[in-house]
Write an enzyme that holds these catalytic residues in place. Structure first.
Site, PDB file in Angstrom:
ATOM      1  N   LEU A  96      34.143  -3.278  -6.336  1.00  0.00           N
ATOM      2  CA  LEU A  96      35.568  -3.112  -6.688  1.00  0.00           C
ATOM      3  C   LEU A  96      36.439  -2.722  -5.561  1.00  0.00           C
ATOM      4  O   LEU A  96      37.755  -3.044  -5.832  1.00  0.00           O
ATOM      5  CB  LEU A  96      35.670  -2.580  -7.930  1.00  0.00           C
ATOM      6  CG  LEU A  96      35.094  -3.299  -9.025  1.00  0.00           C
ATOM      7  CD1 LEU A  96      35.089  -2.449 -10.334  1.00  0.00           C
ATOM      8  CD2 LEU A  96      35.944  -4.413  -9.679  1.00  0.00           C
ATOM      9  N   HIS A 137      24.274   2.566  -5.008  1.00  0.00           N
ATOM     10  CA  HIS A 137      25.410   2.091  -4.686  1.00  0.00           C
ATOM     11  C   HIS A 137      26.599   3.193  -5.087  1.00  0.00           C
ATOM     12  O   HIS A 137      27.273   3.589  -4.227  1.00  0.00           O
ATOM     13  CB  HIS A 137      25.857   0.521  -5.348  1.00  0.00           C
ATOM     14  CG  HIS A 137      27.314   0.245  -4.810  1.00  0.00           C
ATOM     15  ND1 HIS A 137      27.222  -1.024  -4.234  1.00  0.00           N
ATOM     16  CD2 HIS A 137      28.471   0.455  -5.486  1.00  0.00           C
ATOM     17  CE1 HIS A 137      28.718  -1.015  -3.932  1.00  0.00           C
ATOM     18  NE2 HIS A 137      29.305  -0.403  -4.747  1.00  0.00           N
TER      19      HIS A 137
HETATM   20  C1  QAP Z   1      28.310  -1.951  -7.578  1.00  0.00           C
HETATM   21  O1  QAP Z   1      29.721  -3.803  -8.068  1.00  0.00           O
HETATM   22  C2  QAP Z   1      27.050  -2.934  -7.372  1.00  0.00           C
HETATM   23  O2  QAP Z   1      34.397  -8.477  -4.766  1.00  0.00           O
HETATM   24  C3  QAP Z   1      29.212  -2.647  -8.639  1.00  0.00           C
HETATM   25  O3  QAP Z   1      36.083  -9.335  -6.413  1.00  0.00           O
HETATM   26  C4  QAP Z   1      27.043  -3.964  -6.688  1.00  0.00           C
HETATM   27  O4  QAP Z   1      30.938  -3.909  -9.969  1.00  0.00           O
HETATM   28  C5  QAP Z   1      25.968  -2.567  -8.147  1.00  0.00           C
HETATM   29  C6  QAP Z   1      33.571  -6.981  -8.230  1.00  0.00           C
HETATM   30  C7  QAP Z   1      25.854  -4.633  -6.667  1.00  0.00           C
HETATM   31  C8  QAP Z   1      24.893  -3.240  -7.913  1.00  0.00           C
HETATM   32  C9  QAP Z   1      24.666  -4.290  -7.360  1.00  0.00           C
HETATM   33  C10 QAP Z   1      33.591  -7.151  -6.709  1.00  0.00           C
HETATM   34  C11 QAP Z   1      34.425  -7.699  -9.010  1.00  0.00           C
HETATM   35  C12 QAP Z   1      32.651  -6.030  -8.895  1.00  0.00           C
HETATM   36  C13 QAP Z   1      34.518  -8.098  -6.212  1.00  0.00           C
HETATM   37  C14 QAP Z   1      30.770  -4.172  -8.900  1.00  0.00           C
HETATM   38  C15 QAP Z   1      35.315  -8.698  -7.106  1.00  0.00           C
HETATM   39  C16 QAP Z   1      35.350  -8.673  -8.198  1.00  0.00           C
HETATM   40  C17 QAP Z   1      31.756  -5.416  -8.234  1.00  0.00           C
HETATM   41 CO    CO Z   2      31.474   0.198  -5.190  1.00  0.00          CO
END
Ligand code: QAP
Ligand code: CO
Length: 174
Positions: A96, A137
Site C-alpha cells: 500500500l 513483508h
Molecule cells: C503486503 O500488501 C503483502 O499497489 C500487503 O495499488 C504483499 O496489501 C503481503 C495494494 C504481498 C503478501 C504478499 C497494493 C493495494 C495492497 C497496491 C497489500 C495497490 C492497492 C497491498
Molecule cells: Co507493505
C-alpha cells in the site's frame, strides 16, 4: 484519528518501530482504525508505521478462496519475533506504500513467530503460504524496510523508472 497511508519515498517509512508496552484502549482504537484503512484501500496487510505510528504492530486479513476478507480472518500481531524459519519461496508482492507496483520477492517459505495480541497475551503462530509471506513483508516495515529494497539492481532500476513516471503522471492529472 484520521489515518493516512505514507507512500514511498516518504522518509518516515524508514523509522525503526518500537515495541508496544501498554495494551490499552488507545492501542485498540489504533488497531481498529488500521483495519478500516487497510480494508478501505484493498489491502491484505498493514504495519503501523505505514500510518505514521512507529510501533511494532501489524495487521493482516488474508482473503479466502472467494476473495472475501471477513472480520474473523483479521489477525492483530504485536511485538512479533521470528523464532523459526525454513525454506525459500518467491511471490509477486505489492505494498500500500508503493501503490501500483508489483514484483517478485524471495522470502522464507515458512516462519514461526512469537507475538502478543491486543490484550498483551503472548502467542505463537506457525505460518506458511501467503500468510508467511505477508508476515515477513510486514515485519520488514517494522525494521524500516520496503520490499523494493530486496529487488536485484536491475529490477530496482526498473522500479525507480516506472514509479517516478507514475508519480509525475499523478501530479499532472489535476
Ligand atoms: C503486503 O500488501 C503483502 O499497489 C500487503 O495499488 C504483499 O496489501 C503481503 C495494494 C504481498 C503478501 C504478499 C497494493 C493495494 C495492497 C497496491 C497489500 C495497490 C492497492 C497491498
Ligand atoms: Co507493505
Amino acid at each position: 484519528m484520521n489515518l493516512t497511508i505514507l507512500t514511498y519515498p516518504d522518509k518516515r517509512l524508514k523509522q525503526i518501530s518500537k515495541d508496544v508496552a501498554v495494551f490499552d484502549a488507545k492501542l485498540h482504537q489504533l488497531l481498529n482504525e488500521m483495519n478500516k484503512v487497510m480494508l478501505g484501500s484493498n489491502g491484505i496487510g498493514l504495519a503501523a508505521i505505514q500510518v505514521n505510528f512507529p510501533l511494532n504492530i501489524l495487521i493482516l486479513n488474508i482473503p479466502n478462496s472467494d476473495g472475501d476478507q471477513p472480520p474473523e480472518n483479521l489477525m492483530e500481531i504485536i511485538n512479533p519475533v521470528i523464532i523459526k524459519k525454513n525454506g525459500t519461496t518467491s511471490y509477486q508482492e505489492g505494498c500500500l506504500s508503493v501503490p501500483g507496483f508489483y514484483e517478485d520477492v524471495d522470502r522464507f517459505e515458512t516462519v514461526s513467530i512469537s507475538y502478543q495480541d491486543r490484550h498483551g497475551n503472548t502467542k505463537t503462530l506457525d505460518a506458511d503460504e501467503l500468510l508467511s509471506i505477508a508476515i515477513q513483508h510486514e515485519m520488514d516495515h517494522l525494521a524500516g524496510k520496503l520490499f523494493i529494497e530486496k529487488l536485484s539492481y536491475s529490477r530496482r532500476k526498473k522500479f525507480e523508472k516506472e514509479y517516478k513516471r507514475a508519480l509525475k503522471e499523478k501530479k499532472e492529472e489535476y
